[in-house]
Design a protein around this motif. Structure first.
Motif, PDB file in Angstrom:
ATOM      1  N   LEU A  34      11.280 -20.062  52.026  1.00 26.39           N
ATOM      2  CA  LEU A  34      10.780 -21.212  51.272  1.00 26.39           C
ATOM      3  C   LEU A  34       9.428 -21.716  51.758  1.00 26.39           C
ATOM      4  N   ARG A 104      10.688 -20.319  44.949  1.00 25.81           N
ATOM      5  CA  ARG A 104       9.336 -19.911  45.365  1.00 25.81           C
ATOM      6  C   ARG A 104       8.579 -19.162  44.275  1.00 25.81           C
ATOM      7  N   ARG A 105       9.277 -18.263  43.573  1.00 26.37           N
ATOM      8  CA  ARG A 105       8.587 -17.362  42.647  1.00 26.37           C
ATOM      9  C   ARG A 105       8.894 -17.599  41.176  1.00 26.37           C
ATOM     10  N   LEU A 176      12.878 -27.351  46.601  1.00 27.84           N
ATOM     11  CA  LEU A 176      11.532 -27.221  46.027  1.00 27.84           C
ATOM     12  C   LEU A 176      11.521 -27.489  44.519  1.00 27.84           C
ATOM     13  N   GLU A 221       6.088 -28.753  48.589  1.00 30.04           N
ATOM     14  CA  GLU A 221       6.013 -27.609  49.516  1.00 30.04           C
ATOM     15  C   GLU A 221       6.696 -27.917  50.825  1.00 30.04           C
TER      16      GLU A 221
END
Ligand code: UD1
Length: 418
Positions: A34, A104-105, A176, A221
């Motif tokens: 992460l 994250r992606r 996140l 973040e």
């Protein structure tokens, strides 16, 4: 063939220290994904599952370097959102990369998980929760294609069962995500609380970990963290059962006895004398255990992963015990192997009837999963003659230095095969 040979009849004496929890460190390793940068984990056991997870991370682009019990993980800005199929099949915990990669992606491709062979272990709760957070899934040729086209957002999720993995996957995704996520009927396992503690060090905003309602305020973040993994309560409990079945006297150190409250209560009910300190406990085994009934439940109930070891102990009790398995539909394959050693145990629905016998007698048995292999070794410590537990590779998945630690306590045990 990797096997463990035990010559029964010796009682265990001395002190044994436990290492970090397998079921915590695997999740911490996923959590590193992460935040790009350098993460440091301490008290990491040298076990096969950690090596497999390190391979999973490597495949995603992160690099893990071990030095002693420290693991340093370097996470790049760019992660590859695909996990290698063979690794996911080898270790069910790999499914946790789903939440982290989606966070994250925004997308992930993960094979459907494998894991220990005791009943089907679906991931419907993981998917339901992630769907509520904006993820979409499609299963194609055994591979789960996951996507969050508009990113993940906070959601109010209520789990049908307090699944450890589902709670962790949601937590890893929520930290996140955009907004607030509430996980109701969450798992309360100490390993999950430790994951939340680590995520907190990385800058995540989490309230209520360790209770059944977890509230996560998503942040944009996270930064890399450093953390000492909590002690492995299952490793500690396994040595406690080994001490008890041999009528030994063993002190288990560097652990948290409070995490084993129910298991130690049942050991005491079986006649063991249990004394606890802050980070140690001592078990003095009875000459012959007393029968005890118990039921496995999510934490703080009796841990399902201590069920086979406890049944091994009760197999030589002076009477009949009834064990109820509530977490897995079928965790009973090891019973037949225990009977080969002369035990009298059988499953009846979700119950195990354990009729205590006076003697066990050694032979070759198949340790079909990690806790089964541990339980059969424990039974072998009490059995007459030689017991060979085939399937030591399962032990290697989760116990650091199992044979060496037992030997240091006086057991006549050795490893066969490389
Ligand atoms: C974790 C532990 C495992 C332990 C288990 C229960 C790790 C790596 N493994 O596994 O050693 O035995 O917790 O304490 O930490 N279920 C569903 N749908 C889901 C998810 C789970 O039906 O989506 C069921 C499972 O089939 C099982 C039960 O819930 O019967 C418990 O599973 P879960 O708590 O998720 O265990 P894991 O996280 O897989």
């Amino acid at each position: 063939m990797r096997a463990i040979k035990v010559v029964g009849g010796r009682s265990l004496h001395g002190t044994v220290a436990v290492l970090g929890a397998k079921n915590a460190v695997l999740k911490h390793m996923v959590a590193t994904l992460l935040a790009p940068g350098t993460h440091r984990l301490d008290n990491v056991p040298e076990i096969e599952d950690v090596a497999i997870m390190a391979e999973v991370l490597r495949h995603l682009g992160a690099d893990g370097e071990r030095s002693g019990n420290r693991l340093v993980v370097e996470v790049p800005e760019d992660l590859r959102p695909e996990t290698p199929l063979d690794l996911v099949r080898r270790m069910r915990a790999s499914i946790l990369v789903l939440g982290a990669l989606l966070a994250r992606r925004g997308r992930a491709r993960v094979a459907f998980p494998g894991g220990d062979d005791f009943g089907s272990r679906p991931i419907d709760l993981h998917l339901e929760g992630l769907r509520a957070m904006g993820a979409e899934f499609e299963l194609r040729h055994g591979v789960l294609h996951a996507e969050a086209p508009r990113g993940l957002h906070g959601a109010d999720v209520y789990l049908e069962f307090p699944s450890v993995g589902a709670t962790e996957n949601l937590l890893l995704a929520a930290v996140l995500a955009d907004g607030v996520t509430t996980i109701g009927n969450a798992a309360r396992e100490p390993e999950l609380e430790d994951l939340a503690a680590y995520l907190g060090k990385m800058g995540a905003k989490i309230e209520g970990a360790g209770t059944s309602t977890i509230v996560v305020h998503g942040v944009s973040e996270l930064t890399p963290g450093a953390h000492r993994v909590i002690p492995d309560r299952l490793e500690a409990g396994t040595y406690a059962a080994a001490a008890a079945i041999t009528g030994g006297d063993v002190t288990i150190t560097r652990c948290v006895p409070a995490h084993l409250r129910m298991e130690l209560t049942k050991l005491a009910a079986a006649g063991a004398e249990v004394t606890t300190g802050d980070d140690w406990f001592r078990v003095v085994g009875p000459e012959r255990p007393a029968p005890v009934d118990f039921a496995t439940l999510p934490y703080p109930g009796f841990h399902t992963d201590m069920h086979p070891q406890m049944v091994a102990l009760l197999s030589v009790a002076d009477g009949t015990s009834i064990v109820t398995e509530n977490v897995y539909a079928s965790r009973f394959r090891y019973l037949g192997e225990l009977n080969r050693l002369g035990a009298d145990v059988h499953a009846d629905g979700q119950h195990v009837v354990v009729r205590g016998v006076e003697r066990l007698s050694g032979c070759e048995v198949d340790g079909c999963d990690i806790r089964a292999a541990a339980a059969l070794t424990i039974a072998g410590l009490r059995a007459d003659g030689e017991t060979t537990v085939v399937g030591a590779e399962h032990i290697d998945r989760g116990y650091d230095g199992f044979v060496a630690k037992l030997r240091a306590l006086g057991a006549a045990v050795e490893r066969l095969g490389e």
